[in-house]
Design a protein around this motif. Structure first.
Motif, PDB file in Angstrom:
ATOM      1  N   LEU A   1       5.414  11.278   1.982  1.00  0.00           N
ATOM      2  CA  LEU A   1       5.617   9.831   1.953  1.00  0.00           C
ATOM      3  C   LEU A   1       4.301   9.124   1.618  1.00  0.00           C
ATOM      4  CD1 LEU A   1       7.885   9.471   5.112  1.00  0.00           C
ATOM      5  CD2 LEU A   1       8.584   9.662   2.709  1.00  0.00           C
ATOM      6  N   TYR A   2       3.872   9.267   0.381  1.00  0.00           N
ATOM      7  CA  TYR A   2       2.631   8.641  -0.051  1.00  0.00           C
ATOM      8  C   TYR A   2       2.903   7.782  -1.274  1.00  0.00           C
ATOM      9  CZ  TYR A   2       2.267  11.858  -4.030  1.00  0.00           C
ATOM     10  OH  TYR A   2       2.493  12.537  -5.195  1.00  0.00           O
ATOM     11  N   ASN A   3       1.994   6.875  -1.528  1.00  0.00           N
ATOM     12  CA  ASN A   3       2.089   5.988  -2.680  1.00  0.00           C
ATOM     13  C   ASN A   3       0.986   6.358  -3.673  1.00  0.00           C
ATOM     14  OD1 ASN A   3       2.138   3.927  -4.547  1.00  0.00           O
ATOM     15  ND2 ASN A   3       2.119   2.258  -3.034  1.00  0.00           N
ATOM     16  N   PRO A   4       1.331   6.869  -4.876  1.00  0.00           N
ATOM     17  CA  PRO A   4       0.296   7.273  -5.833  1.00  0.00           C
ATOM     18  C   PRO A   4      -0.634   6.134  -6.251  1.00  0.00           C
ATOM     19  CG  PRO A   4       2.448   8.121  -6.479  1.00  0.00           C
ATOM     20  CD  PRO A   4       2.683   7.155  -5.361  1.00  0.00           C
ATOM     21  N   ALA A   5      -0.192   4.919  -6.069  1.00  0.00           N
ATOM     22  CA  ALA A   5      -1.060   3.790  -6.399  1.00  0.00           C
ATOM     23  C   ALA A   5      -2.194   3.637  -5.393  1.00  0.00           C
ATOM     24  CB  ALA A   5      -0.240   2.499  -6.452  1.00  0.00           C
ATOM     25  N   LEU A   6      -2.015   4.238  -4.209  1.00  0.00           N
ATOM     26  CA  LEU A   6      -3.002   4.085  -3.130  1.00  0.00           C
ATOM     27  C   LEU A   6      -3.633   5.406  -2.706  1.00  0.00           C
ATOM     28  CD1 LEU A   6      -0.950   1.621  -0.883  1.00  0.00           C
ATOM     29  CD2 LEU A   6      -2.715   1.031  -2.558  1.00  0.00           C
ATOM     30  N   THR A   7      -2.958   6.511  -2.960  1.00  0.00           N
ATOM     31  CA  THR A   7      -3.420   7.814  -2.480  1.00  0.00           C
ATOM     32  C   THR A   7      -3.621   8.769  -3.647  1.00  0.00           C
ATOM     33  OG1 THR A   7      -2.199   7.531  -0.411  1.00  0.00           O
ATOM     34  CG2 THR A   7      -2.884   9.768  -0.967  1.00  0.00           C
ATOM     35  N   ASN A   8      -4.806   9.344  -3.722  1.00  0.00           N
ATOM     36  CA  ASN A   8      -5.099  10.305  -4.786  1.00  0.00           C
ATOM     37  C   ASN A   8      -4.503  11.673  -4.470  1.00  0.00           C
ATOM     38  OD1 ASN A   8      -6.623   8.638  -6.515  1.00  0.00           O
ATOM     39  ND2 ASN A   8      -8.474   8.968  -5.303  1.00  0.00           N
TER      40      ASN A   8
ATOM     41  N   THR B   1      -5.340   9.038 -10.060  1.00  0.00           N
ATOM     42  CA  THR B   1      -3.933   9.230  -9.713  1.00  0.00           C
ATOM     43  C   THR B   1      -3.127   7.953  -9.921  1.00  0.00           C
ATOM     44  OG1 THR B   1      -4.513  10.918  -8.057  1.00  0.00           O
ATOM     45  CG2 THR B   1      -2.354   9.894  -7.851  1.00  0.00           C
ATOM     46  N   SER B   2      -3.734   6.822  -9.659  1.00  0.00           N
ATOM     47  CA  SER B   2      -3.015   5.542  -9.733  1.00  0.00           C
ATOM     48  C   SER B   2      -2.680   5.125 -11.166  1.00  0.00           C
ATOM     49  CB  SER B   2      -3.837   4.439  -9.059  1.00  0.00           C
ATOM     50  OG  SER B   2      -5.086   4.277  -9.705  1.00  0.00           O
ATOM     51  N   ASP B   3      -3.295   5.755 -12.139  1.00  0.00           N
ATOM     52  CA  ASP B   3      -3.028   5.429 -13.550  1.00  0.00           C
ATOM     53  C   ASP B   3      -1.699   6.075 -13.948  1.00  0.00           C
ATOM     54  OD1 ASP B   3      -2.976   5.075 -16.294  1.00  0.00           O
ATOM     55  OD2 ASP B   3      -5.075   5.651 -16.601  1.00  0.00           O
ATOM     56  N   THR B   4      -0.707   5.260 -14.235  1.00  0.00           N
ATOM     57  CA  THR B   4       0.619   5.799 -14.560  1.00  0.00           C
ATOM     58  C   THR B   4       0.643   6.530 -15.900  1.00  0.00           C
ATOM     59  OG1 THR B   4       1.250   3.631 -15.465  1.00  0.00           O
ATOM     60  CG2 THR B   4       1.853   4.110 -13.171  1.00  0.00           C
TER      61      THR B   4
ATOM     62  N   PHE C   1      -0.339   9.967 -14.216  1.00  0.00           N
ATOM     63  CA  PHE C   1       0.651  10.450 -13.254  1.00  0.00           C
ATOM     64  C   PHE C   1       1.699   9.355 -13.084  1.00  0.00           C
ATOM     65  CE2 PHE C   1       1.735  11.568  -8.661  1.00  0.00           C
ATOM     66  CZ  PHE C   1       2.463  12.709  -9.005  1.00  0.00           C
ATOM     67  N   ALA C   2       2.794   9.503 -13.798  1.00  0.00           N
ATOM     68  CA  ALA C   2       3.776   8.416 -13.901  1.00  0.00           C
ATOM     69  C   ALA C   2       4.450   8.113 -12.576  1.00  0.00           C
ATOM     70  CB  ALA C   2       4.811   8.755 -14.966  1.00  0.00           C
TER      71      ALA C   2
ATOM     72  N   LYS D   1       4.699  15.233 -13.939  1.00  0.00           N
ATOM     73  CA  LYS D   1       3.611  16.183 -14.104  1.00  0.00           C
ATOM     74  C   LYS D   1       2.341  15.430 -14.499  1.00  0.00           C
ATOM     75  CE  LYS D   1       6.822  19.772 -15.706  1.00  0.00           C
ATOM     76  NZ  LYS D   1       7.220  20.632 -16.855  1.00  0.00           N
ATOM     77  N   VAL D   2       1.228  15.863 -13.981  1.00  0.00           N
ATOM     78  CA  VAL D   2      -0.045  15.243 -14.343  1.00  0.00           C
ATOM     79  C   VAL D   2      -0.359  15.550 -15.802  1.00  0.00           C
ATOM     80  CG1 VAL D   2      -2.541  15.271 -13.954  1.00  0.00           C
ATOM     81  CG2 VAL D   2      -0.989  15.326 -11.999  1.00  0.00           C
ATOM     82  N   LYS D   3      -0.796  14.536 -16.522  1.00  0.00           N
ATOM     83  CA  LYS D   3      -1.273  14.729 -17.895  1.00  0.00           C
ATOM     84  C   LYS D   3      -2.769  15.031 -17.813  1.00  0.00           C
ATOM     85  CE  LYS D   3       2.312  11.827 -19.919  1.00  0.00           C
ATOM     86  NZ  LYS D   3       2.643  10.615 -20.718  1.00  0.00           N
ATOM     87  N   TRP D   4      -3.058  16.316 -17.771  1.00  0.00           N
ATOM     88  CA  TRP D   4      -4.414  16.759 -17.456  1.00  0.00           C
ATOM     89  C   TRP D   4      -5.435  16.370 -18.514  1.00  0.00           C
ATOM     90  CZ3 TRP D   4      -5.250  17.690 -12.689  1.00  0.00           C
ATOM     91  CH2 TRP D   4      -4.244  18.220 -11.880  1.00  0.00           C
TER      92      TRP D   4
END
Length: 334
Positions: A181-188, A222-225, A228-229, A234-237
């Motif tokens: 339960l995390y928010n990618p906009a706030l948590t790496n 991480t917060s950049d959609t 990481f959408a 999947k992460v665009k490495w």
């Protein structure tokens, strides 16, 4: 009777005073003691190869983590054989039934310029002995609870054979999110690779070393959609900005000398995956992403501690400044 003049009396009296006065003894102040110089607790040695070898080992360990990241997506990524190497291959095998990913390479000159052989196995299923961190539905590297036991089979990078020190004790790669339960906009997103490895140099056994410890990786954007959408993506490495911290220790075989290596959180090593560096004269090196910023501290034996500085600026190169005592050396890493 002769007359004695007052002038003669005055002269005689003056001589009497001069010779009868007791001279005051000159006092000599106690000299301030000069403290003896503090002995240097270290032994001077200006060799640099051990610093370069430990830096190369750090690359190899972090690359194993990145190989797992790409292979989890079903691709070789930067660790794929270059198109011009028709005789070399890299293969990804993913078996979701047994939860195993295999990265295999055969005389593969990869896009990062490294020559690789052998195979790396990543088992991400739950195992009460060797992989008890794994969550049942964590099938992707990006997922909370993803954990993989790492085994190597005749795995070689350039002139080095890299193996698990004790095959019964695999290395591990873990996603270290605190929960789902995390928010990618706030948590790496964060991961770590840990274990005990042995590096064997094919050309010079005196450079062999043992590596034991942990490296922690953070996806800083991480917060950049675009990177990481969402939590299911999947992460665009190729767009990633990565920080690494950690510490490890071991022994260099040349003299059975113990060493330590630390990357502090105040000066993490930084890898910008948009920086692709090709050493001078290299061909087909299109995806080598060196550390371009940060510092580590390397101590070996009783030598002066070495600071390995990857740069105060984000220059896209593979150079470091190695400093100790009152010396500083700029070196190109392998």
């Amino acid at each position: 009777m002769k007359h004695i003049s007052s002038k003669n009396i005055l002269i005689a009296f003056s001589f009497l005073l001069i010779f009868s006065c007791k001279k005051e003894e000159k006092k000599i102040d106690n000299p301030v003691p000069v403290p003896a110089p503090t002995p240097d607790p270290y032994t001077y040695n200006n060799e640099l190869q051990s610093s370069k070898d430990i830096s190369f080992a750090t690359y190899v360990i972090s690359d194993l983590d990145m190989i797992c990241a790409y292979a989890s997506q079903g691709i070789s990524g930067d660790y794929e054989a270059t198109p011009s190497q028709s005789s070399s291959t890299t293969t990804i095998v993913s078996d979701t039934m047994v939860k195993q990913i295999v990265y295999a390479c055969n005389n593969s000159r990869c896009k990062d310029g490294r020559l690789r052989n052998g195979a790396a196995f990543f088992y991400y299923g739950y195992d009460p002995t060797n992989n008890y961190w794994a969550q049942p539905n964590a099938n992707h590297y990006e997922s909370y609870g993803f954990s993989a036991s790492v085994y190597l089979d005749d795995f070689r990078v350039n002139d080095w054979k890299v193996q698990i020190f004790d095959p019964s004790q695999p290395a591990h790669i873990r996603n270290t999110l605190a929960g789902d339960l995390y928010n990618p906009a706030l948590t790496n997103l964060t991961w770590e690779i840990s274990g005990k490895f042995q590096f064997i140099n094919n050309l010079d056994p005196s450079r062999n070393l043992v590596w034991e410890g942990v490296i922690k990786k953070t996806l800083k954007n991480t917060s950049d959609t675009a990177v990481f959408a969402n939590k299911k993506a999947k992460v665009k490495w190729h767009l990633a900005k990565l920080d690494y911290i950690g510490s490890f220790s071991g022994m260099r075989s040349s003299s059975q000398t113990l060493y330590t290596y630390k990357i502090d959180s105040n000066t993490p090593l930084y890898r910008d995956m948009t920086c692709s560096y090709a050493p001078q004269g290299a061909t087909d090196v299109t995806e080598f992403h060196p550390f371009v910023f940060g510092k580590s501290v390397f101590t070996i034996g009783d030598y002066h501690p070495r600071t390995i500085d990857y740069g105060p600026t984000l220059n896209c190169d593979n150079k470091v400044n190695i400093s100790f005592k009152d010396e500083s050396h700029t070196e190109e890493l392998d």
